[in-house]
Structure formats: structure tokens, C-alpha cells
Scaffold this active site. Sequence first.
Site, mmCIF file in Angstrom:
data_model
loop_
_atom_site.group_PDB
_atom_site.id
_atom_site.type_symbol
_atom_site.label_atom_id
_atom_site.label_comp_id
_atom_site.label_asym_id
_atom_site.label_seq_id
_atom_site.Cartn_x
_atom_site.Cartn_y
_atom_site.Cartn_z
ATOM 1 N N ARG A 127 -105.483 -29.712 -27.463
ATOM 2 C CA ARG A 127 -105.736 -28.266 -27.421
ATOM 3 C C ARG A 127 -106.849 -27.942 -26.414
ATOM 4 O O ARG A 127 -106.577 -27.527 -25.296
ATOM 5 C CB ARG A 127 -106.094 -27.775 -28.842
ATOM 6 N N ASN B 76 -114.943 -31.707 -23.023
ATOM 7 C CA ASN B 76 -115.516 -32.093 -24.314
ATOM 8 C C ASN B 76 -116.174 -33.462 -24.169
ATOM 9 O O ASN B 76 -115.883 -34.202 -23.244
ATOM 10 C CB ASN B 76 -114.399 -32.216 -25.360
ATOM 11 N N HIS C 30 -118.978 -29.191 -32.175
ATOM 12 C CA HIS C 30 -118.068 -29.213 -31.024
ATOM 13 C C HIS C 30 -118.922 -29.139 -29.762
ATOM 14 O O HIS C 30 -119.542 -28.113 -29.499
ATOM 15 C CB HIS C 30 -117.144 -27.994 -31.148
ATOM 16 N N CYS D 280 -112.936 -24.377 -20.994
ATOM 17 C CA CYS D 280 -112.521 -23.115 -21.595
ATOM 18 C C CYS D 280 -112.080 -22.194 -20.474
ATOM 19 O O CYS D 280 -112.842 -21.943 -19.549
ATOM 20 C CB CYS D 280 -113.671 -22.479 -22.376
HETATM 21 ZN ZN ZN Z 1 -114.428 -26.308 -26.471
#
Ligand code: ZN
Length: 299
Positions: free
Chosen positions: A11, A245, A203, A236
Site C-alpha cells: 500500500r 518507509n 509509522h 506519499c
Molecule cells: Zn506513510
Amino acid sequence: MDVTVVEVAPRDGLQNEPEIVSTADKIRLIERSIAAGVRRIEAVSFVHPRRVPQMADAEAVLAGVPRMDGVSYAGLVFNERGLDRALAAGVHEINVVVVATDTFSLRNQGCTVADGIERWRALAARAADSGLVRTVTIAAAFGCPFEGEVAESTVLELVRRVAQDGPQEIALADTIGVGTPDRVRALVAATGAIAPDADVRCHFHNTRNTGYANAFAALEAGARVLDASTGGIGGCPFAPAATGNIATEDLLYTLDRMGYVTGIDLGRVIETGRWLGEVLAAPVPALLGRAGPFPPETK
Ligand code: ZN
């Protein structure tokens, strides 16, 4: 001590990739993660396909992944329509994002922070009725790409409000990778104190090389769930200059060496990171694929 690593490459990892990755490769990525021992996977986002074209095949991905006891699939949900899609596609968990600042919230979700909380409230109630696990993520919790510093008190007030709707998990997201370990420690500890019935999840993006230090600060402060993406891919689409990430394999290396138990096989994740580099036709940011584990594997 047990730590749950949520694999977010399918994702958050893929959604910023300019080239559309095939549904078959997305399914392979998820299958490989499960084979490595991952048990929670953020598989898709039920965002409008016009906003994030990479996620347009969310239903097809979830129709093609293996269904196994103990394996839980999560989808990001923004509105009622997204929850309808998530329920029809058979997710186990939803993740609803509430952004900490109005400017970023309007760009990312098309609504103010106050409206974002109301959306979460309605979605949480329906998801609870349907028996889904509910995570609420506070995005830009450590800083905003448009408004700059975000006060700790602002984030904690949001935690207080979203906690009223009974999430199993509250995630603090450093969407643009600006957080530092001292700040992480303080926010995680305060979130745990405000919402003792919810797990604290974190996160982190490694935009300024603080992601791994932040992850361990979070664990020391009581977080037990960390997001990571194989290869360290990600970003993003609505946050300028946001990068990947923290990488699952690089995180696992230190977790393993420090005696944290994840149930995930480092060697297999390293192989998947290399494979992902071939799929994306570019080397992934993770370092373990280059450096290898230590001690070196003897086989
Ligand atoms: Zn993120």
C-alpha cells in the site's frame, strides 16, 4: 519481547510508484511476505482510483491473495464508499487516517481535521458492527509539509478524541520523516497513557535518516506495532519530497540482534527486497540487500 511488524509495501510502498505495478506482482509481493512469516499486511487503499491510480485494482488484489488463518489484511478507508468496498473485498482490518493539520488534511483527504474526526467516528461505528479491527492513524503527527511544526498538545488532543470511538490501535505517523527519538518517546508514552485500551502503533518514513532510531525509541516507550515496507520503498503522493518507509529487512536486522521476536525470516525478506528492485527496475533503498545479514548465513 514480541513486536508486530505490519508490512505496508503493497500500500504505502507502491502507491507513490509512477509506473503501475501489475496486480499479479502485487499479489506475489503479498504471498512472499506471508511466506516470510508476516501476519499483518496493509494490502490496499480504497481511495478513488483517480486520486491514486496505483490502488485502482484493490478488489482484484484482495481477490487473489491467499486466505489463511492468522493472516490479516488491512485496507485504508477514507469514506463510506471506501468502507463498502473494503467490506465487499473481505478485509480484516481498516485503517482510517486523521491528519493533524487542516492544510495537509484538505490536500490528502479533502476535509478539515474536524471533519476527519467525524468521518473516523462514523466509519469506526460501522466497522465495529461488521466485526472489523479498527486502526486510526494520526498523520503528520511529528510535523506537516505545509504548516511546519505540529505541537505535541495538538496531537494528544486528537488522540483523546479518536480514542473515544474504541479503536483497537492508534497509530502515530511521521508521514514526512521529520520526527526525532525524543519526540517519539514523549508522544508514544503520552498516547499510551491517554488511551490505555488501544495498542500504540508507529509509522515512520526514513526521509531524514531518523526512521530506525525513531522505531526503537517507540519500542522503548511502549509501542508494540511498527509499520515497515520491504525494500524501504514508499512515499506519499500528497506530501512533497516524502520518501520511503523504514525498510522491513533493515528493521528486522536490529530487532533480531536485540532479541525482539517478530516471527519473520530476515533472509526471505532480503530476497523479496531484491526481487522488488527487479519489479520496479530500480535498486531499493534498504541496505540489508547489499550488506547481507550478520553473522553471514553459512548455507
Ligand atoms: Zn506513510
